[in-house]
Design a protein around this motif. Structure first.
Motif, PDB file in Angstrom:
ATOM      1  N   ARG A  66       0.601  -1.773   0.023  1.00 37.08           N
ATOM      2  CA  ARG A  66       0.329   0.050  -0.003  1.00 37.08           C
ATOM      3  C   ARG A  66       0.906   1.224  -0.056  1.00 37.08           C
ATOM      4  NH1 ARG A  66      -3.779  -2.859   4.039  1.00 37.08           N
ATOM      5  NH2 ARG A  66      -5.131  -4.275   2.804  1.00 37.08           N
ATOM      6  N   ARG A  67       2.446   1.379   1.098  1.00 37.70           N
ATOM      7  CA  ARG A  67       2.592   2.454   0.426  1.00 37.70           C
ATOM      8  C   ARG A  67       3.301   2.486  -0.445  1.00 37.70           C
ATOM      9  NH1 ARG A  67       5.156   0.665   5.015  1.00 37.70           N
ATOM     10  NH2 ARG A  67       7.067   0.334   4.521  1.00 37.70           N
ATOM     11  N   TRP A  68       3.947   1.488  -1.286  1.00 41.43           N
ATOM     12  CA  TRP A  68       4.814   1.855  -2.664  1.00 41.43           C
ATOM     13  C   TRP A  68       3.203   2.140  -2.854  1.00 41.43           C
ATOM     14  CZ3 TRP A  68       8.976  -2.552  -3.721  1.00 41.43           C
ATOM     15  CH2 TRP A  68       9.670  -2.613  -2.518  1.00 41.43           C
ATOM     16  N   THR A  69       2.511   1.654  -3.179  1.00 40.25           N
ATOM     17  CA  THR A  69       1.257   2.138  -4.189  1.00 40.25           C
ATOM     18  C   THR A  69       0.946   3.694  -4.079  1.00 40.25           C
ATOM     19  OG1 THR A  69       0.295  -0.200  -3.618  1.00 40.25           O
ATOM     20  CG2 THR A  69      -1.150   2.219  -4.802  1.00 40.25           C
ATOM     21  N   ALA A  70       0.850   4.134  -2.907  1.00 45.40           N
ATOM     22  CA  ALA A  70       0.463   5.751  -2.971  1.00 45.40           C
ATOM     23  C   ALA A  70       1.563   6.049  -3.249  1.00 45.40           C
ATOM     24  CB  ALA A  70       0.498   5.839  -1.172  1.00 45.40           C
ATOM     25  N   LYS A  71       3.129   6.221  -2.568  1.00 47.41           N
ATOM     26  CA  LYS A  71       4.110   6.361  -3.102  1.00 47.41           C
ATOM     27  C   LYS A  71       4.469   6.348  -5.081  1.00 47.41           C
ATOM     28  CE  LYS A  71       6.545   6.553   1.165  1.00 47.41           C
ATOM     29  NZ  LYS A  71       7.648   6.073   2.185  1.00 47.41           N
ATOM     30  N   GLY A  72       3.940   6.017  -5.910  1.00 49.07           N
ATOM     31  CA  GLY A  72       3.780   6.048  -7.162  1.00 49.07           C
ATOM     32  C   GLY A  72       5.162   4.837  -7.607  1.00 49.07           C
ATOM     33  N   ILE A  73       5.726   3.956  -6.402  1.00 47.25           N
ATOM     34  CA  ILE A  73       7.337   3.279  -6.318  1.00 47.25           C
ATOM     35  C   ILE A  73       6.681   1.754  -7.520  1.00 47.25           C
ATOM     36  CG2 ILE A  73       8.715   1.453  -5.541  1.00 47.25           C
ATOM     37  CD1 ILE A  73       8.470   3.546  -3.130  1.00 47.25           C
ATOM     38  N   TRP A  74       5.850   1.872  -7.222  1.00 50.41           N
ATOM     39  CA  TRP A  74       5.475   0.586  -8.777  1.00 50.41           C
ATOM     40  C   TRP A  74       5.570   1.232 -10.144  1.00 50.41           C
ATOM     41  CZ3 TRP A  74       6.378  -3.862  -6.467  1.00 50.41           C
ATOM     42  CH2 TRP A  74       5.937  -4.208  -5.267  1.00 50.41           C
ATOM     43  N   GLN A  75       4.575   2.115 -10.414  1.00 54.34           N
ATOM     44  CA  GLN A  75       4.493   2.935 -11.714  1.00 54.34           C
ATOM     45  C   GLN A  75       5.876   3.094 -11.974  1.00 54.34           C
ATOM     46  OE1 GLN A  75       1.539   3.824 -13.697  1.00 54.34           O
ATOM     47  NE2 GLN A  75       3.569   4.013 -15.205  1.00 54.34           N
ATOM     48  N   ALA A  76       6.965   3.635 -11.322  1.00 56.13           N
ATOM     49  CA  ALA A  76       8.219   4.407 -11.596  1.00 56.13           C
ATOM     50  C   ALA A  76       9.165   3.063 -12.116  1.00 56.13           C
ATOM     51  CB  ALA A  76       8.851   4.963 -10.635  1.00 56.13           C
ATOM     52  N   ILE A  77       8.684   1.501 -11.094  1.00 63.02           N
ATOM     53  CA  ILE A  77       9.634   0.727 -11.502  1.00 63.02           C
ATOM     54  C   ILE A  77       8.987   0.133 -13.218  1.00 63.02           C
ATOM     55  CG2 ILE A  77       9.797  -1.876 -11.315  1.00 63.02           C
ATOM     56  CD1 ILE A  77       9.870  -1.073  -8.655  1.00 63.02           C
ATOM     57  N   TRP A  78       7.346   0.057 -13.326  1.00 60.58           N
ATOM     58  CA  TRP A  78       7.363  -0.087 -15.044  1.00 60.58           C
ATOM     59  C   TRP A  78       7.879   0.867 -15.664  1.00 60.58           C
ATOM     60  CZ3 TRP A  78       1.452   0.135 -16.513  1.00 60.58           C
ATOM     61  CH2 TRP A  78       1.124  -0.431 -18.089  1.00 60.58           C
ATOM     62  N   THR A  79       8.186   2.254 -15.681  1.00 61.09           N
ATOM     63  CA  THR A  79       8.448   3.296 -16.363  1.00 61.09           C
ATOM     64  C   THR A  79       9.686   2.456 -16.545  1.00 61.09           C
ATOM     65  OG1 THR A  79       6.541   4.826 -15.611  1.00 61.09           O
ATOM     66  CG2 THR A  79       8.596   6.297 -16.521  1.00 61.09           C
ATOM     67  N   GLU A  80      10.368   2.063 -15.620  1.00 62.75           N
ATOM     68  CA  GLU A  80      12.092   2.493 -15.746  1.00 62.75           C
ATOM     69  C   GLU A  80      12.000   1.149 -16.392  1.00 62.75           C
ATOM     70  OE1 GLU A  80      15.655   2.545 -15.419  1.00 62.75           O
ATOM     71  OE2 GLU A  80      14.638   3.930 -15.658  1.00 62.75           O
ATOM     72  N   LEU A  81      11.393   0.082 -16.386  1.00 64.64           N
ATOM     73  CA  LEU A  81      11.936  -1.132 -17.025  1.00 64.64           C
ATOM     74  C   LEU A  81      11.428  -1.195 -18.695  1.00 64.64           C
ATOM     75  CD1 LEU A  81      10.102  -3.741 -15.002  1.00 64.64           C
ATOM     76  CD2 LEU A  81      12.592  -3.793 -15.658  1.00 64.64           C
ATOM     77  N   GLN A  82      10.727  -0.207 -18.688  1.00 66.56           N
ATOM     78  CA  GLN A  82       9.771   0.161 -20.307  1.00 66.56           C
ATOM     79  C   GLN A  82      11.422   1.335 -21.017  1.00 66.56           C
ATOM     80  OE1 GLN A  82       6.660   2.329 -20.535  1.00 66.56           O
ATOM     81  NE2 GLN A  82       5.294   0.247 -20.114  1.00 66.56           N
TER      82      GLN A  82
END
Length: 266
Positions: A66-82
């Motif tokens: 939940r914390r990583w969701t709120a901070k946008g960490i999952w999205q940042a990881i996905w963007t970096e992989l792309q």
């Protein structure tokens, strides 16, 4: 190694993208068992309280998700992989695919403050659920998601789908958003959509409906490649936390989609 855990090859690519463990005050549980527990919930669809003890306390795993969701960490990881894939020439911009799919919502997904509309829930012929609008790159890997109520039409969400998921191209100026060609089914066959895509300089491979007359420029060979996004939908729904929506909040459900997309990019 348990089946649900992330394998060593995937972990080598993922670990450098995670937040550091140092400087966080009290002892902080290592990332790998926590992420393995999150993936276990994603694949099985089980409640947080049922997470096996081998991954650690379920409260720790749930709170970090939940914390990583709120901070946008999952999205940042996905963007970096792309971005890494684009830099290595592994991201296909020649054609992208768009589609929509409906998932049923469990009864526990109802009842969030703000109402169903704000949480991408609605009733369609298939019942109470959420529609996932998704875009895939030329190899069939996910590029972007947009959520809506199950009754909403795919054509209404094409523009936000194309404007989501920019890839920062190192040494190439502005981030890239748009593919060279867009492939979709008849649900996107509207004059307004065709004009919108032509205005953006995107070639269109969308079959016309019977009442719209023949399309002499339609490329049937290119359209056959659309099965890649259909296979992507099938792979996403192998994750039970995605195949059925249990989350009240749309932001939590979208986070599960992003975690699944990260696994598909690793």
């Amino acid at each position: 190694m348990w089946r649900e855990e992330i394998n060593d090859e995937q972990w080598i690519r993922l670990e450098p993208l995670l937040p550091p463990l140092i400087g966080l005050g009290r002892p902080y549980l290592a990332h790998r068992p926590v992420i393995s527990g999150i993936i276990w919930v994603l694949r099985t669809g089980a409640p947080w309280r049922d997470v096996p003890d081998r991954f650690g306390q379920w409260t720790t795993i749930a709170s970090r998700f939940r914390r990583w969701t709120a901070k946008g960490i999952w999205q940042a990881i996905w963007t970096e992989l792309q971005r890494q894939a684009d830099q290595g020439g592994q991201l296909d911009w020649s054609m992208h695919f768009v589609d929509g799919t409906i998932v049923r919502a469990h009864q526990c997904a109802a009842g969030a403050r703000g109402g169903q509309h704000d949480e991408a829930l609605g009733r369609s012929r298939g019942g109470f659920g959420t529609k996932i609008h998704l875009r895939a790159e030329g190899q069939g890997k996910p590029m972007a998601f947009v959520l809506s109520g199950g009754e909403r039409h795919e054509a209404k969400f094409l523009a936000p789908l194309l404007e989501t998921g920019a890839v920062v191209r190192a040494g190439r100026g502005r981030p890239r958003l748009r593919p060279d060609r867009l492939v979709g089914d008849r649900g996107y066959s509207y004059p307004t959509i065709r004009k919108y895509l032509h205005r953006l300089g995107i070639r269109v491979t969308i079959p016309r409906r019977r009442n719209q007359g023949p399309d002499l420029c339609f490329d049937a060979a290119v359209y056959k490649e659309r099965n890649r996004i259909e296979r992507l939908v099938g792979r996403l729904k192998h994750f039970r936390r995605i195949a059925t929506r249990y989350d009240k909040r749309a932001v939590s459900y979208q986070a599960w989609l992003i975690v699944a997309a990260i696994l598909l990019w690793l």
